[in-house]
Design a protein around this motif. Structure first.
Motif, PDB file in Angstrom:
ATOM      1  N   TYR A 249     -33.942  10.455 -14.619  1.00 47.60           N
ATOM      2  CA  TYR A 249     -34.540  11.529 -14.614  1.00 47.60           C
ATOM      3  C   TYR A 249     -36.236  11.579 -15.727  1.00 47.60           C
ATOM      4  O   TYR A 249     -37.156  11.960 -15.311  1.00 47.60           O
ATOM      5  CB  TYR A 249     -33.874  12.597 -15.555  1.00 47.60           C
ATOM      6  CG  TYR A 249     -34.479  13.637 -16.507  1.00 47.60           C
ATOM      7  CD1 TYR A 249     -35.238  14.766 -15.994  1.00 47.60           C
ATOM      8  CD2 TYR A 249     -34.554  13.476 -17.814  1.00 47.60           C
ATOM      9  CE1 TYR A 249     -35.979  15.500 -16.646  1.00 47.60           C
ATOM     10  CE2 TYR A 249     -35.090  14.494 -18.506  1.00 47.60           C
ATOM     11  CZ  TYR A 249     -35.961  15.575 -18.299  1.00 47.60           C
ATOM     12  OH  TYR A 249     -36.750  16.496 -19.122  1.00 47.60           O
ATOM     13  N   PRO A 254     -42.401  13.440  -8.698  1.00 47.43           N
ATOM     14  CA  PRO A 254     -42.182  14.053  -7.291  1.00 47.43           C
ATOM     15  C   PRO A 254     -42.821  13.128  -6.065  1.00 47.43           C
ATOM     16  O   PRO A 254     -43.456  12.221  -6.315  1.00 47.43           O
ATOM     17  CB  PRO A 254     -43.166  15.332  -7.294  1.00 47.43           C
ATOM     18  CG  PRO A 254     -43.502  15.524  -8.695  1.00 47.43           C
ATOM     19  CD  PRO A 254     -43.311  14.080  -9.437  1.00 47.43           C
ATOM     20  N   ILE A 260     -43.294  20.333  -6.439  1.00 49.14           N
ATOM     21  CA  ILE A 260     -42.070  20.272  -7.047  1.00 49.14           C
ATOM     22  C   ILE A 260     -40.910  19.457  -6.455  1.00 49.14           C
ATOM     23  O   ILE A 260     -40.695  19.782  -4.933  1.00 49.14           O
ATOM     24  CB  ILE A 260     -41.581  21.741  -7.494  1.00 49.14           C
ATOM     25  CG1 ILE A 260     -42.790  22.785  -8.101  1.00 49.14           C
ATOM     26  CG2 ILE A 260     -40.256  22.140  -8.079  1.00 49.14           C
ATOM     27  CD1 ILE A 260     -42.515  23.956  -8.459  1.00 49.14           C
ATOM     28  N   ASP A 261     -39.916  18.857  -7.112  1.00 48.86           N
ATOM     29  CA  ASP A 261     -39.075  17.983  -6.511  1.00 48.86           C
ATOM     30  C   ASP A 261     -37.793  18.362  -7.219  1.00 48.86           C
ATOM     31  O   ASP A 261     -37.635  17.804  -8.540  1.00 48.86           O
ATOM     32  CB  ASP A 261     -39.437  16.531  -6.607  1.00 48.86           C
ATOM     33  CG  ASP A 261     -38.454  15.806  -5.517  1.00 48.86           C
ATOM     34  OD1 ASP A 261     -37.502  16.425  -4.933  1.00 48.86           O
ATOM     35  OD2 ASP A 261     -38.509  14.419  -5.456  1.00 48.86           O
ATOM     36  N   VAL A 262     -36.712  18.893  -6.578  1.00 52.65           N
ATOM     37  CA  VAL A 262     -35.495  19.238  -7.229  1.00 52.65           C
ATOM     38  C   VAL A 262     -34.526  18.408  -6.820  1.00 52.65           C
ATOM     39  O   VAL A 262     -34.165  17.981  -5.599  1.00 52.65           O
ATOM     40  CB  VAL A 262     -35.318  20.831  -6.995  1.00 52.65           C
ATOM     41  CG1 VAL A 262     -33.938  21.109  -7.700  1.00 52.65           C
ATOM     42  CG2 VAL A 262     -36.361  21.468  -7.350  1.00 52.65           C
ATOM     43  N   ASP A 263     -33.601  17.971  -7.736  1.00 51.79           N
ATOM     44  CA  ASP A 263     -32.331  17.380  -7.385  1.00 51.79           C
ATOM     45  C   ASP A 263     -30.918  17.911  -7.763  1.00 51.79           C
ATOM     46  O   ASP A 263     -30.774  18.174  -8.702  1.00 51.79           O
ATOM     47  CB  ASP A 263     -32.477  15.782  -8.158  1.00 51.79           C
ATOM     48  CG  ASP A 263     -31.177  14.853  -7.830  1.00 51.79           C
ATOM     49  OD1 ASP A 263     -30.386  15.274  -7.113  1.00 51.79           O
ATOM     50  OD2 ASP A 263     -31.205  13.593  -8.221  1.00 51.79           O
ATOM     51  N   THR A 268     -31.587  18.397 -11.952  1.00 47.74           N
ATOM     52  CA  THR A 268     -32.904  17.871 -12.430  1.00 47.74           C
ATOM     53  C   THR A 268     -34.088  18.171 -11.589  1.00 47.74           C
ATOM     54  O   THR A 268     -33.858  18.480 -10.598  1.00 47.74           O
ATOM     55  CB  THR A 268     -33.068  16.438 -12.781  1.00 47.74           C
ATOM     56  OG1 THR A 268     -33.007  15.698 -11.694  1.00 47.74           O
ATOM     57  CG2 THR A 268     -32.099  15.984 -13.805  1.00 47.74           C
ATOM     58  N   PHE A 269     -35.146  18.653 -12.156  1.00 48.29           N
ATOM     59  CA  PHE A 269     -36.387  18.824 -11.528  1.00 48.29           C
ATOM     60  C   PHE A 269     -37.793  18.356 -12.193  1.00 48.29           C
ATOM     61  O   PHE A 269     -37.697  17.847 -13.200  1.00 48.29           O
ATOM     62  CB  PHE A 269     -36.649  20.404 -11.302  1.00 48.29           C
ATOM     63  CG  PHE A 269     -37.266  20.801 -12.392  1.00 48.29           C
ATOM     64  CD1 PHE A 269     -38.691  21.059 -12.665  1.00 48.29           C
ATOM     65  CD2 PHE A 269     -36.270  21.564 -13.499  1.00 48.29           C
ATOM     66  CE1 PHE A 269     -39.362  21.483 -13.658  1.00 48.29           C
ATOM     67  CE2 PHE A 269     -36.955  22.178 -14.506  1.00 48.29           C
ATOM     68  CZ  PHE A 269     -38.525  22.283 -14.651  1.00 48.29           C
ATOM     69  N   THR A 270     -38.673  17.911 -11.184  1.00 44.74           N
ATOM     70  CA  THR A 270     -39.926  17.438 -11.700  1.00 44.74           C
ATOM     71  C   THR A 270     -40.970  17.888 -10.964  1.00 44.74           C
ATOM     72  O   THR A 270     -41.020  18.289  -9.771  1.00 44.74           O
ATOM     73  CB  THR A 270     -40.060  15.855 -11.801  1.00 44.74           C
ATOM     74  OG1 THR A 270     -41.381  15.403 -12.144  1.00 44.74           O
ATOM     75  CG2 THR A 270     -39.817  15.228 -10.139  1.00 44.74           C
ATOM     76  N   ALA A 271     -42.292  18.350 -11.612  1.00 46.27           N
ATOM     77  CA  ALA A 271     -43.263  18.800 -10.862  1.00 46.27           C
ATOM     78  C   ALA A 271     -44.584  18.391 -11.356  1.00 46.27           C
ATOM     79  O   ALA A 271     -44.677  18.080 -12.453  1.00 46.27           O
ATOM     80  CB  ALA A 271     -42.977  20.412 -11.257  1.00 46.27           C
ATOM     81  N   LYS A 277     -41.004  18.505 -16.402  1.00 43.57           N
ATOM     82  CA  LYS A 277     -39.815  18.252 -15.639  1.00 43.57           C
ATOM     83  C   LYS A 277     -38.523  18.879 -16.548  1.00 43.57           C
ATOM     84  O   LYS A 277     -38.913  19.092 -17.573  1.00 43.57           O
ATOM     85  CB  LYS A 277     -39.492  16.564 -15.528  1.00 43.57           C
ATOM     86  CG  LYS A 277     -39.718  15.889 -16.875  1.00 43.57           C
ATOM     87  CD  LYS A 277     -39.607  14.583 -16.625  1.00 43.57           C
ATOM     88  CE  LYS A 277     -40.884  13.848 -15.717  1.00 43.57           C
ATOM     89  NZ  LYS A 277     -40.641  12.153 -15.604  1.00 43.57           N
ATOM     90  N   THR A 279     -34.067  19.129 -17.037  1.00 44.98           N
ATOM     91  CA  THR A 279     -32.531  18.570 -16.606  1.00 44.98           C
ATOM     92  C   THR A 279     -31.654  19.610 -17.377  1.00 44.98           C
ATOM     93  O   THR A 279     -31.898  19.769 -18.627  1.00 44.98           O
ATOM     94  CB  THR A 279     -32.262  16.858 -17.193  1.00 44.98           C
ATOM     95  OG1 THR A 279     -30.784  16.676 -16.995  1.00 44.98           O
ATOM     96  CG2 THR A 279     -32.867  16.931 -18.636  1.00 44.98           C
TER      97      THR A 279
END
Length: 438
Positions: A249, A254, A260-263, A268-271, A277, A279
């Motif tokens: 994480y 991204p 924006i990338d969401v897992d 978790t996400f990151t932008a 980001k 978690t």
């Protein structure tokens, strides 16, 4: 009388400088010879000269602040009777630290810590003014502790301490730094400025505490996580899969073409290229990172609990102080002006003496009427005298630390229950202590 022979002697200036230095050392020794009085003078100097900035956000110090105009020199510093030059020399950096000027001077103000520093100033201003409404995100109404008298508030010095203390406390609760016995590094992390690998292959040992403190608290540097085997020795509460997910994480960005990338699997996400980001798990503590700075759930809950405790303490145990603080400030300003006039040879008028006496009478009446209206608990709290506000700040700190610790335990238990269902074998090994064995 001018002596041409002495003026040509290269040692003459050195002798004078040495004599001056020895005189200063002697005067300093006399001041420090009475430690109780010395530290009382330092505290009083800081207390008298720290105030809220009149035209911008934050706090400033009037120590050594002068204004030179055609009409003369205006000295803004409020002098404390009996305080010598050594006490003033110690009080100046102490006041600059309390107002945040020292940190900004040496680069601390441009670190990620500045996010919380600005927030701390805003909250402190609210506490000094007596407006304890705590802003909340979005359209939610601000949090207002019930029953807070409008004439309650902290003194400028206590508010300035709060402004500096909030980010320092949050910094500690998020474990971006550790205790001095651990070289100021948090558990499971390397030192920011470690010794050579030949001396310590793990990177735990700092070169020296002064450099470590400077890089952490002034330069805003953060350290890297220790290798897995070393990390889990210091953080046995964290399971292996949690550590692996957290490393992934922290380093995740991204995918190309995505803001924006969401897992959803790892929650978790990151932008924005990794600038923001978050978690839901963290290291047993949900967090959001902004430009590398973590805002953890436990630290946020703890800080909110601490502020709520201070607000409740001010309103219930130390109410009605604001009018007294304002009149005492008027008295100090009046006495400073009178002392300045006296230094110029201007005699005080009867009107000036009566005005000073009226202010003193006002302060006395305000204190007496305040005492009469206090509840029994507040009357007992009055016995602390000048330690009342430090006690309130200490109570808030203890509440913050305790709440954060409880929150972390709850998050840890929730993470263990999740892994117990998803990976029973890992959970059994964790409970047996297999991962911490050599």
């Amino acid at each position: 009388m001018f002596n041409p022979i002495e003026s040509l002697n290269p040692l003459s200036d050195g002798k004078k400088l040495l004599a001056q230095a020895l005189s200063r050392v002697e005067n300093a020794s006399k001041e420090i010879g009475n430690p109780g009085q010395f530290f009382s003078n330092v505290r009083n100097i800081v207390q008298e000269n720290v105030k809220q900035a009149p035209t911008w956000s934050g706090y400033v110090s009037d120590i050594d602040q002068v204004k030179i105009t055609d009409s003369g020199v205006t000295d803004y510093e409020k002098r404390v009777p009996g305080a010598g030059t050594t006490a003033r020399a110690v009080a100046k950096p102490a006041a600059e630290f309390a107002t945040g000027k020292l940190q900004q001077k040496y680069g601390y103000g441009v670190s990620p810590y500045k996010f919380l520093g600005d927030a701390g100033k805003k909250v402190a201003e609210k506490f000094e003014s007596g407006d304890f409404k705590i802003p909340t995100p979005g359209s939610l109404p601000p949090i207002t502790p019930p029953g807070v008298p409008k004439d309650s508030g902290l003194s400028p010095l206590a508010a300035a301490s709060l402004a500096v203390g909030i980010p320092m406390l949050y910094h500690t609760l998020t474990e971006r730094s550790g205790p001095i016995t651990q070289g100021l590094r948090p558990r499971g992390y390397k030192a920011v400025a470690p010794v050579s690998k030949e001396e310590d292959p793990t990177g735990k040992t700092p070169r020296n505490l002064v450099e470590e403190a400077g890089t952490r608290f002034f330069a805003g540097q953060t350290s890297q996580m220790l290798p897995y085997k070393e990390f889990i020795k210091e953080r046995p509460d964290v399971m292996p899969s949690t550590i692996a997910d957290y490393r992934r994480y922290v380093n995740r960005r991204p995918e190309a073409g995505k803001r924006i990338d969401v897992d959803p699997e790892r929650q978790t996400f990151t932008a924005f290229g990794g600038a923001i980001k978050g978690t839901a798990r963290g290291l047993n503590d949900p967090e959001i990172r902004v430009k590398g700075m973590p805002f953890t759930a436990s630290a946020t809950l703890g800080t909110a609990a601490g502020l709520g405790t201070i607000a409740a303490g001010v309103s219930k145990l130390n109410p009605g102080t604001k009018p007294i603080i304002e009149r005492e400030r008027d008295l100090s300003s009046f006495q400073r002006d009178a002392a300045r006039d006296a230094s110029k040879g201007v005699d005080r008028t009867l009107k000036s003496r009566l005005e000073e006496q009226n202010i003193k009478t006002d302060i006395k009446n305000l204190k007496e009427s305040r005492i009469e209206g206090l509840n029994p608990a507040a009357k007992q709290f009055e016995k602390l005298g000048s330690f009342k506000e430090p006690a309130l700040l200490l109570g808030g700190t203890l509440a913050a630390v305790g709440t954060a610790a409880v929150a972390k335990k709850l998050f840890q238990k929730a993470e263990q229950e999740r892994i117990k269902k998803e990976d029973p074998l890992q959970y059994k090994k964790y409970k047996r202590g297999d991962y911490t064995k050599e």
